[in-house]
Design an enzyme around this catalytic site. Structure first.
Site, short mmCIF file in Angstrom:
data_model
loop_
_atom_site.label_atom_id
_atom_site.label_comp_id
_atom_site.label_asym_id
_atom_site.label_seq_id
_atom_site.Cartn_x
_atom_site.Cartn_y
_atom_site.Cartn_z
N GLY A 182 0.81 -1.21 0.00
CA GLY A 182 0.00 0.00 0.00
C GLY A 182 0.84 1.25 0.00
CB CYS A 183 3.90 2.24 1.82
SG CYS A 183 3.24 2.46 3.50
#
Length: 421
Positions: free
Chosen positions: A385-386
């Protein structure tokens, strides 16, 4: 309605995702590169009773849903087709599942959050960042397993954004280059003294000692990090120059350092504590000394700085707070530093995280055996997600260089930056 159809209803029938379920049902696009496997009807309970998209994360962490395929690609696809799970979405799904006896029984039961969710992550901001609480928050994330971190981070054991000198540079080359870039920005030379706050496993401390002959002190709130770092320092024959202590930065008594580095700590400090943080670091420097602050930032200061109900806050960095680069620079400036240079490395962090994701996937079975399936899943989804966050400019990474001027205003800085790229 079958369980797979419930998730298809949320994503849309044309979504490039295949949905399968333990009841044998299938929906979505057969043979798609991304497949979501629903393993329990209670996944729907998490979906309906959790705020926003947190329910999907909880269902994944518990293993009630699984994702087959590249996680970065999967999250990118899911972001495009799902976006934020709204109350209207949930009401629509609830109306559907209430007609099915099995699903109705599942969704009426509220489940406890997975054990990986920090129980102290939703405390008001004014109660955060005491020494005791900061130690607890740091331990939650960093005292997982040094072995696990070795597999994910690689030999450098650097858990901060690397800096890629070339398109084809490896993760290890990029981490070396990052540490060297910090050292050059700080103008390190033999005989100097460096304070590295939030030093992690001692990467910057050992680099400064080994490559520049600097006497370096690192401090970390993670006991496991400090133990690993001290052993690594001894094994590499650097004990005469390098030291890492299990210590709150606020308890460092020495002063008169020639340079200070803060690499990945400011995110844990808290907005209200930034003035005292930078003032403390300013006080640790001799006049003419430099401080390099390397921190994740957000693109602006217009939106609320943190999502209380967000996955990152609950599972990864409890009490973490991100500010815009201008705000960080202002607080450094107000503490006395003259700002001499700033740069954004967000694309480098996306590459760094992609490398960590690859490392985790390659050692997945080992990682699950070491820290458990739930914790390994937290890391898999969080890092992927990052990657999206940095690529899409939801978050950034800034290095900001400040100097403590002499009494006559001298900065002892070169007319132009002499540290290269």
């Amino acid at each position: 309605m079958t369980l797979a159809r419930v998730f298809e209803q949320l994503a849309g029938a044309a979504a490039p995702v295949e949905f399968t379920a333990y009841d044998g049902s299938r929906a979505g696009s057969p043979g798609a590169d991304i497949r979501v496997d629903v393993r329990s009807p209670y996944a729907v309970s998490y979906l309906l009773h959790s705020p926003g998209a947190l329910g999907l994360a909880r269902a994944y962490v518990t293993g009630m849903i699984d994702i087959d395929g590249d996680m970065i690609a999967a999250l990118t696809t899911m972001q495009q087709i799902l976006g934020e799970v709204t109350p209207r979405d949930k009401a629509r799904i609830l109306r559907t599942v209430m007609r099915d006896p099995l699903l109705r029984g599942a969704v009426t039961r509220r489940l406890d959050p997975p054990p990986q969710e920090a129980p102290f992550s939703r405390i008001p901001s004014w109660l955060r960042h005491s020494k005791k609480r900061d130690a607890k928050a740091i331990s939650h994330h960093y005292d997982v397993s040094n072995t696990f971190y070795e597999w994910v981070l690689g030999p450098s054991m650097a858990y901060t954004c690397a800096c890629y000198p070339r398109e084809d540079a490896t993760l290890e080359e990029a981490q070396f280059h990052k540490h060297d870039l910090v050292a050059r920005k700080l103008a390190l030379r033999p005989g100097m003294r460096l304070l590295d706050v939030g030093c992690g496993w001692g990467g910057m401390v050992m680099h400064a000692a080994r490559e520049y002959g600097v006497k370096a002190l690192g401090v970390t709130l993670s006991k496991q990090q400090a133990e690993w770092a001290q052993k690594a320092i001894a094994d590499r024959g650097l004990s005469d120059l390098a030291e890492v202590r299990h210590l709150d930065y606020r308890d460092v008594t020495e002063s008169g350092f020639d340079a200070v580095s803060s690499i990945g700590l400011t995110e844990h400090i808290g907005k209200q504590n930034l003035p005292s943080y930078f003032s403390f670091l300013y006080g640790k420097l001799r006049t003419g000394g430099r401080m390099l602050n390397h921190t994740i930032t957000r693109p602006d200061n217009l939106a609320p700085p943190r999502k209380e109900n967000g996955f990152i806050n609950r599972y990864v960095f409890p009490d973490g707070e991100l500010e815009g680069p201008g705000f960080i620079q202002m607080k450094m400036n107000d503490a006395g530093f003259e700002i001499r240079h700033q740069e954004n490395l967000r694309e480098h962090y996306a590459r760094t995280l992609t490398g960590w994701c690859r490392n985790l996937d390659e050692r997945w079975d080992d990682a699950v055996a070491e820290v458990g399936d739930g914790t390994a899943r937290v890391w898999r989804v969080y890092m992927a997600g990052c990657v999206l966050g940095f690529n899409q400019n939801w978050i950034q990474l800034h290095q900001t260089l400040g100097v403590k001027l002499d009494a006559d205003g001298s900065s002892h800085m070169p007319l132009r930056p002499d540290w290269g790229s």
